[in-house]
Design a protein around this motif. Structure first.
Motif, PDB file in Angstrom:
ATOM      1  N   SER B 622      12.352  -0.584   3.593  1.00 15.92           N
ATOM      2  CA  SER B 622      12.666   0.537   4.121  1.00 15.92           C
ATOM      3  C   SER B 622      12.162   1.592   3.469  1.00 15.92           C
ATOM      4  CB  SER B 622      14.571   0.610   3.986  1.00 15.92           C
ATOM      5  OG  SER B 622      14.981   1.832   4.730  1.00 15.92           O
ATOM      6  N   ASP B 623      13.270   2.953   3.207  1.00 18.07           N
ATOM      7  CA  ASP B 623      12.578   4.129   2.855  1.00 18.07           C
ATOM      8  C   ASP B 623      12.071   4.131   1.324  1.00 18.07           C
ATOM      9  OD1 ASP B 623      13.706   5.661   4.897  1.00 18.07           O
ATOM     10  OD2 ASP B 623      15.677   6.028   4.007  1.00 18.07           O
ATOM     11  N   GLY B 624      11.024   4.587   1.398  1.00 19.18           N
ATOM     12  CA  GLY B 624      10.059   4.438   0.076  1.00 19.18           C
ATOM     13  C   GLY B 624       9.345   3.327  -0.054  1.00 19.18           C
ATOM     14  N   GLY B 625       9.327   2.522   0.787  1.00 18.33           N
ATOM     15  CA  GLY B 625       8.280   1.375   1.021  1.00 18.33           C
ATOM     16  C   GLY B 625       8.509   0.086  -0.075  1.00 18.33           C
ATOM     17  N   ILE B 626       7.516  -0.624  -0.312  1.00 20.01           N
ATOM     18  CA  ILE B 626       7.359  -2.041  -1.135  1.00 20.01           C
ATOM     19  C   ILE B 626       7.873  -1.514  -2.460  1.00 20.01           C
ATOM     20  CG2 ILE B 626       6.072  -3.676  -2.215  1.00 20.01           C
ATOM     21  CD1 ILE B 626       4.625  -3.892   0.463  1.00 20.01           C
ATOM     22  N   ALA B 627       7.259  -0.415  -3.070  1.00 17.35           N
ATOM     23  CA  ALA B 627       7.578  -0.044  -4.606  1.00 17.35           C
ATOM     24  C   ALA B 627       9.141   0.266  -4.892  1.00 17.35           C
ATOM     25  CB  ALA B 627       6.538   1.351  -4.892  1.00 17.35           C
ATOM     26  N   VAL B 628       9.774   0.980  -3.881  1.00 17.47           N
ATOM     27  CA  VAL B 628      11.217   1.127  -3.883  1.00 17.47           C
ATOM     28  C   VAL B 628      12.028  -0.179  -3.671  1.00 17.47           C
ATOM     29  CG1 VAL B 628      13.195   2.363  -2.783  1.00 17.47           C
ATOM     30  CG2 VAL B 628      11.165   3.626  -3.422  1.00 17.47           C
ATOM     31  N   ALA B 629      11.476  -1.126  -2.790  1.00 22.27           N
ATOM     32  CA  ALA B 629      12.267  -2.305  -2.581  1.00 22.27           C
ATOM     33  C   ALA B 629      12.076  -3.109  -3.757  1.00 22.27           C
ATOM     34  CB  ALA B 629      11.809  -2.855  -1.499  1.00 22.27           C
ATOM     35  N   LEU B 630      11.118  -3.146  -4.425  1.00 25.13           N
ATOM     36  CA  LEU B 630      10.975  -3.972  -5.582  1.00 25.13           C
ATOM     37  C   LEU B 630      11.751  -3.523  -6.706  1.00 25.13           C
ATOM     38  CD1 LEU B 630       7.021  -4.777  -5.438  1.00 25.13           C
ATOM     39  CD2 LEU B 630       8.841  -6.345  -5.209  1.00 25.13           C
ATOM     40  N   ALA B 631      11.592  -2.438  -6.977  1.00 25.79           N
ATOM     41  CA  ALA B 631      12.533  -1.456  -7.924  1.00 25.79           C
ATOM     42  C   ALA B 631      13.871  -1.687  -8.086  1.00 25.79           C
ATOM     43  CB  ALA B 631      12.040  -0.009  -7.899  1.00 25.79           C
ATOM     44  N   ALA B 659       0.243   1.006   0.748  1.00 17.26           N
ATOM     45  CA  ALA B 659       1.067  -0.099   0.383  1.00 17.26           C
ATOM     46  C   ALA B 659       1.909  -0.086  -0.610  1.00 17.26           C
ATOM     47  CB  ALA B 659      -0.392  -1.102  -0.338  1.00 17.26           C
ATOM     48  N   LEU B 660       1.775   1.098  -1.319  1.00 21.87           N
ATOM     49  CA  LEU B 660       2.949   1.221  -2.306  1.00 21.87           C
ATOM     50  C   LEU B 660       4.256   1.881  -1.772  1.00 21.87           C
ATOM     51  CD1 LEU B 660       0.965   2.361  -5.471  1.00 21.87           C
ATOM     52  CD2 LEU B 660       2.489   0.541  -5.352  1.00 21.87           C
ATOM     53  N   PHE B 661       3.720   2.762  -0.820  1.00 21.17           N
ATOM     54  CA  PHE B 661       5.000   3.774  -0.505  1.00 21.17           C
ATOM     55  C   PHE B 661       5.013   3.985   0.935  1.00 21.17           C
ATOM     56  CE2 PHE B 661       3.410   5.627  -4.655  1.00 21.17           C
ATOM     57  CZ  PHE B 661       4.392   5.043  -5.530  1.00 21.17           C
ATOM     58  N   GLY B 662       4.492   3.070   1.703  1.00 25.08           N
ATOM     59  CA  GLY B 662       4.216   3.341   3.090  1.00 25.08           C
ATOM     60  C   GLY B 662       5.453   2.635   3.842  1.00 25.08           C
ATOM     61  N   GLU B 663       5.863   3.042   5.025  1.00 27.89           N
ATOM     62  CA  GLU B 663       7.102   2.495   5.581  1.00 27.89           C
ATOM     63  C   GLU B 663       6.694   1.950   6.805  1.00 27.89           C
ATOM     64  OE1 GLU B 663      10.088   5.543   5.556  1.00 27.89           O
ATOM     65  OE2 GLU B 663       9.780   6.012   3.451  1.00 27.89           O
ATOM     66  N   CYS B 664       7.415   0.895   7.502  1.00 28.06           N
ATOM     67  CA  CYS B 664       7.236   0.519   9.018  1.00 28.06           C
ATOM     68  C   CYS B 664       8.075  -0.345   9.059  1.00 28.06           C
ATOM     69  CB  CYS B 664       5.882   0.360   9.451  1.00 28.06           C
ATOM     70  SG  CYS B 664       5.400  -1.390   8.974  1.00 28.06           S
ATOM     71  N   PRO B 665       8.699  -0.665  10.335  1.00 24.22           N
ATOM     72  CA  PRO B 665       9.531  -1.900  10.347  1.00 24.22           C
ATOM     73  C   PRO B 665       8.845  -3.009  10.104  1.00 24.22           C
ATOM     74  CG  PRO B 665       9.669  -0.603  12.511  1.00 24.22           C
ATOM     75  CD  PRO B 665       8.565   0.042  11.502  1.00 24.22           C
ATOM     76  N   GLY B 666       9.607  -4.074  10.047  1.00 27.66           N
ATOM     77  CA  GLY B 666       8.831  -5.441   9.961  1.00 27.66           C
ATOM     78  C   GLY B 666       8.582  -6.048   8.537  1.00 27.66           C
ATOM     79  N   GLY B 667       9.121  -5.433   7.510  1.00 27.84           N
ATOM     80  CA  GLY B 667       8.830  -6.241   6.259  1.00 27.84           C
ATOM     81  C   GLY B 667      10.070  -6.311   5.290  1.00 27.84           C
ATOM     82  N   PHE B 668      10.045  -7.453   4.554  1.00 36.29           N
ATOM     83  CA  PHE B 668      10.931  -8.147   3.877  1.00 36.29           C
ATOM     84  C   PHE B 668      10.357  -8.531   2.528  1.00 36.29           C
ATOM     85  CE2 PHE B 668      12.588  -9.173   8.158  1.00 36.29           C
ATOM     86  CZ  PHE B 668      14.095  -8.859   8.043  1.00 36.29           C
ATOM     87  N   ILE B 669      11.067  -8.242   1.565  1.00 36.04           N
ATOM     88  CA  ILE B 669      10.889  -8.751   0.088  1.00 36.04           C
ATOM     89  C   ILE B 669      11.725 -10.142   0.111  1.00 36.04           C
ATOM     90  CG2 ILE B 669      10.725  -8.563  -2.341  1.00 36.04           C
ATOM     91  CD1 ILE B 669       8.555  -6.854  -0.811  1.00 36.04           C
ATOM     92  N   LEU B 670      11.175 -11.407  -0.319  1.00 36.80           N
ATOM     93  CA  LEU B 670      11.910 -12.300  -0.351  1.00 36.80           C
ATOM     94  C   LEU B 670      11.573 -12.934  -1.907  1.00 36.80           C
ATOM     95  CD1 LEU B 670      12.769 -12.253   2.585  1.00 36.80           C
ATOM     96  CD2 LEU B 670      12.333 -14.905   2.619  1.00 36.80           C
TER      97      LEU B 670
END
Lengths: 222, 727
Positions: B622-631, B659-670
């Motif tokens: 969500s907000d902040g992209g993959i890097a934030v989700a992983l953090a 890739a690090l900070f971009g956003e858009c619907p449709g992504g999950f970290i599992l």
């Protein structure tokens, strides 16, 4: 074993307390605040919430209820009574327990999973627990800062009346001596701010609270 | 100025009223018309749009038009829910505004015969550097806690965002979820001429007079402190007695119907009951128990005093109703009767002081066509706080510390989230709260989401993204959506830009809900969220309730050493509309089109994986992209990871920053075992294996960019909200 759970207008956790009592073992029923007869129950729970709104001072009105007069008689006869959160406040206001619960030093409500260390008190409520044992139990309140004048505090501590302390470094409200729960001199009346009735099922976080309810059954009450 | 204009009616609307009545309305009638024909009660600028939303589905028990929506959860039980705004009252007096917002939405659910089991809140404020913002945050959070905690209703989730357009016009949206036996639910329609109208609960005072028209349906401006008397004061103790009293009255089968009193007080409550039942209703203001002497009839009719409910009772049940009210020490008064006249009659001292055809009053308000026009330039200002050339590690720390992204534990800990013994997943790291419903042998997940920033960039895409995010939050705990409620927070719809935002956003809401196959069962509209410094970001807030068959399988465990981390879904990140674009002051019009079908496929794959119990943790990007989700996942677990986003960059041809900070619907970290995650790739959605969970650092490689940060620094940034809002 028959449990009685008081219900005041403004009680919040009375259904949770009924659930905890039943899971611990036995039958549990509500006792209406206006009723001065406890109906022969074996143990009494004064539950959490905001009795009569608690707009004046937590527990200050509930102490005058007919049900609390009955609880005072029940306690004087040695009956086991537990006051949780608002119930602890009510027991202090009623003079069944020493000390008082003041607003948290943060001035804010706090709700989190807390760690309780079993104290040295001897009581049917802690009979299934060893001193020093740590329980995971939720803490949620706005006025949970235990206070007593120095001489009274000294008597509570040296008299072995401390039932629970917040684990070192986790005191959430500024309570003196990290006190989370105390018993009366006789040990049959327990008051504590954390919520053992909300720690009775691993699905919702922990089942460590059951030991407190089961302690009373194990002590041969009812 | 003419009286009708002071009360917010246009000249044309006033003429229409005169026309319908064949005379000019008197003062009582004018006050009542002005409220029911206000935007807040009459939905005159949104009704046509709302009629386009999908509202039907096999699980719908109650849809729009009732006090709240409700869906079947099985075994004879339904879950009722609704979200409502209390924005303008909270801007004027944050503590009471928020508290009574909670009280009001609770009564909507109580009115269906449901017992409230959870609250969620969606809040928006300006940047916390502003002293008034800090005052508003403090008051709103305390007010929500005060009311919900005192009522014994757990607040289990929500979201808080901060952006300049909300500085003078904060948003306070509260959602209530209730549980009822389906066959014991009541509707709001009055019926049976001769039946009595009973007012239960608080005394009626001068508080909140004209609140609906004066506060909720006009822009805020200078001198709003003078409006403070129109904000009501909440009394959660009274409401808790009213709740228990109503539950007992309904359990004994003593009520024909039940309705809450909210905006426009007795006028809207009695009027809507009469309209729904196609009957007349007569209210004798002399029978209404008053808080102060000397109130005028119109004041009694429009007072917004809180903690009141209106019930229709058969005459031979009225004594028993009185006894139950006395038991709960709450107010009881017979204030009128149901008639067959089709008219709303107000009686004082034995004489009619107002008489209106119910249909004219309640349903006669004209519905306006909007005149939308896409703006030619970005209507919001940018406030850069971060240099675009900052290195990625500092960017990640800035994002984690951004109040919109930072942990909201500070607020959540001020709410009782566990009372009721249902809360399986508490507010915090998980994307949705989970509540067990042992009565029905099931559990539900609840979530609330909004993204004004992205909707401002592109209303259709942004709103589709909001709905997808809410569904993704549910999928992360294994829940399938059953129903949607929404609160449409927008500026002045009479302005073409706002009309365009509203129109496109409602289209997006409908399109996304249709694609997901989930009905919109209720909602609320809050327009005119503007101040002299401009409109708010258009902020449709979506609340969703989903079904969780097994509350033991909700993938809410922290990841563990040895787990693999995977990105699942058609995630195609862009900095357009991102939180990073907000920090660097580069927000502007336009968002990439979301992949609606692909996102829904990913939602289904993740939901099934979580339900199978094979995935340890699932978190939407969500907000902040993959890097934030992983953090966030690393902080929660106290365990780092070592991942490479190279395969994502190769698949989408995005930049390392995207890739690090971009956003858009449709992504999950599992996170989970390697073979389990790899198998998900065979189900028709993209799966990128990113790397292992390991160590006490977050290590992310994206092309030539790398981020290596220790957990302590990440945590310090992410937990900085208390310092920002308490200063």
């Amino acid at each position: 074993m028959v449990w009685g759970v008081l219900q005041f207008p403004g009680s919040c956790d009375e259904r949770d307390a009924l659930n905890a009592c039943r899971l611990a073992g036995g039958e549990a029923r509500l006792i209406w605040h206006d009723d001065d007869d406890l109906g022969g129950v074996d143990a009494v729970v004064v539950p959490g919430g905001f009795s009569y709104g608690d707009y004046l001072r937590a527990g200050s009105i509930a102490r005058f209820s007919p049900a609390m007069e009955a609880v005072a008689r029940f306690a004087a006869d040695g009956g086991p009574v537990i006051g949780i959160c608002n119930g602890f406040q009510v027991l202090c206001e009623s003079g069944l327990l020493p000390g008082a619960l003041l607003p948290n030093d943060s001035t804010r409500f706090t709700c989190h999973q807390g760690e309780l260390v079993v104290g040295e008190a001897e009581s049917p409520w802690t009979s299934a627990l060893e001193p020093g044992h740590v329980l995971s139990v939720p803490v949620k309140h706005q006025s949970g800062r235990f206070f007593a004048p120095p001489d009274v505090l000294e008597e509570i501590v040296s008299g072995g009346q401390v039932a629970f302390r917040y684990s070192p470094g986790s005191n959430p409200n500024g309570s003196l001596d990290d006190i989370a729960g105390i018993v009366n001199r006789e040990g049959n009346v327990l008051g504590l701010m954390p919520h053992p009735e909300h720690a009775v099922d691993p699905l919702t976080g922990s089942e460590d609270g059951l030991a407190i309810f089961r302690g009373v059954i194990g002590a041969g009450v009812g | 100025m003419a009286r009708h204009r002071e009360l917010g009616l246009t000249d044309r609307e006033y003429e229409l009223i005169c026309d319908r009545m064949s005379r000019e309305p008197n003062g009582v009638e004018l006050a009542m018309f002005s409220l029911l024909w206000s935007e807040h009660c009459g939905y005159k600028h949104s009704r046509k749009l709302l009629s386009t939303l999908p509202t039907e589905g096999p699980r719908v028990v109650m849809g729009p038009g009732e006090n709240a929506g409700a869906v079947d959860v099985g075994n004879g039980y339904s879950v009722a829910f609704k979200v409502e705004s209390h924005n303008h009252p909270s801007a004027v007096e944050p503590f009471q505004g928020a508290a009574t917002g909670v009280g009001g939405i609770l009564r909507d659910v109580i009115a269906l015969g449901a017992r409230p089991i959870a609250m969620l809140d969606s809040l928006r404020f300006g940047p916390p550097e502003d002293e008034r913002t800090r005052y508003l945050v403090d008051g709103v959070v305390r007010g929500i806690g005060h009311y919900g905690n005192s009522m014994g209703i757990p607040t289990v989730g929500g979201e808080i965002e901060f952006a300049a357009p909300y500085a003078q016009n904060p948003l306070v949206n509260a959602m209530c979820v209730g549980l009822a036996k389906t066959d014991e639910m009541v509707r709001a329609a009055a019926s049976g001429p001769g039946n009595l109208v009973v007012l239960v609960g608080s005394l009626t005072g001068r508080d909140g007079i004209g609140g609906a028209s004066v506060l909720a349906s006009a822009e805020l401006g200078e001198g709003d402190d003078a409006k403070r008397p129109t904000v009501q004061i909440g009394d959660p103790f009274e409401e808790s007695k009213v709740l228990e009293c109503c539950q007992e009255l309904l359990a004994e089968g003593l009520l024909v119907s039940l309705q809450d009193l909210g905006a426009a007080g007795l006028t809207s409550s009695a009027g809507e009951m009469a309209s729904a039942g196609r009957v007349g209703i007569e209210i004798d203001v002399g029978q209404v128990p008053l808080r102060e002497a000397g109130m005028e009839p119109f004041e009694v009719m429009v007072s917004e005093s809180q903690e009141r409910m209106l019930a229709i009772v058969e005459p031979d049940q009225v004594d028993r109703v009185r006894e139950v009210c006395e038991k709960w020490q709450t107010g009881f008064a017979v204030v009128g009767r149901v008639t067959d006249s089709g008219k709303f009659t107000v009686v004082a001292d034995g004489e009619a002081v107002g008489e209106m055809v119910v249909e004219d009053l309640v349903d006669g308000c004209p519905a306006y066509d909007l005149e939308p026009a896409e703006p030619t330039e970005w209507p919001y200002s940018n406030h850069p706080t971060l240099d675009p050339e900052t290195d990625p590690e500092e960017v990640l720390l800035a994002l984690l510390a951004s109040p919109t992204i930072a942990s909201k534990q500070w607020a959540f800990e001020q709410y009782d989230s566990i009372v009721g013994s249902r809360t399986v997943v508490r507010p915090g790291p998980a994307d949705a709260a989970v509540l067990s419903i042992p009565e029905a042998g099931t559990a539900i997940a609840v979530a609330i989401d909004g993204s004004g920033r992205r909707v401002a960039c592109e209303p259709w895409s942004g709103t589709v993204g909001t709905v997808l995010e809410c569904a993704a939050n549910l999928a992360s705990v294994g829940a399938e959506p059953l129903g949607v409620t929404n609160c449409l927070n927008f500026g002045n719809p009479e302005k073409p830009t706002i009309a365009w935002q509203l129109t496109r956003s409602v289209e997006g809401l409908g399109d996304a809900c249709r694609a997901l196959g989930v009905p919109v069962v209720g909602g609320n509209v809050s327009l005119y969220n503007e101040t002299p410094s401009g409109p708010i970001y258009p902020t449709p807030v979506v609340g969703m309730v989903g079904e969780v068959p097994d509350p033991n399988r909700v993938a809410s465990r922290p990841w563990e050493e040895g787990d693999q981390v995977a990105l699942v879904g058609p995630f195609d990140p862009s900095l357009a509309g991102s939180e990073l674009a907000s920090l660097t002051g580069s927000l502007g019009p336009g968002l990439p089109d979301p992949d609606l079908e692909g996102s829904i496929a990913a939602i289904e794959v993740v939901r099934e994986a979580v339900r199978s119990g094979s995935v340890r943790t699932a978190h939407d990007v969500s907000d902040g992209g993959i890097a934030v989700a992983l953090a966030e996942l690393a902080i929660n677990a106290g365990l780092g990871c070592d991942v490479d986003l190279g395969s994502l960059i190769a698949r989408t041809d995005c930049s390392p920053e995207d890739a690090l900070f971009g956003e858009c619907p449709g992504g999950f970290i599992l996170a989970g075992e390697h073979p389990v995650l790899e198998q998900l790739g065979g189900k028709g959605v993209p799966v990128e294996m990113l790397g292992p969970v390991a160590g006490d650092e977050l290590q992310v490689t994206a092309g030539e960019r790398t981020v290596v940060l220790g957990l302590a620094r990440l945590r310090e940034a992410w937990e900085s909200l208390p310092a920002a809002v308490e200063a």
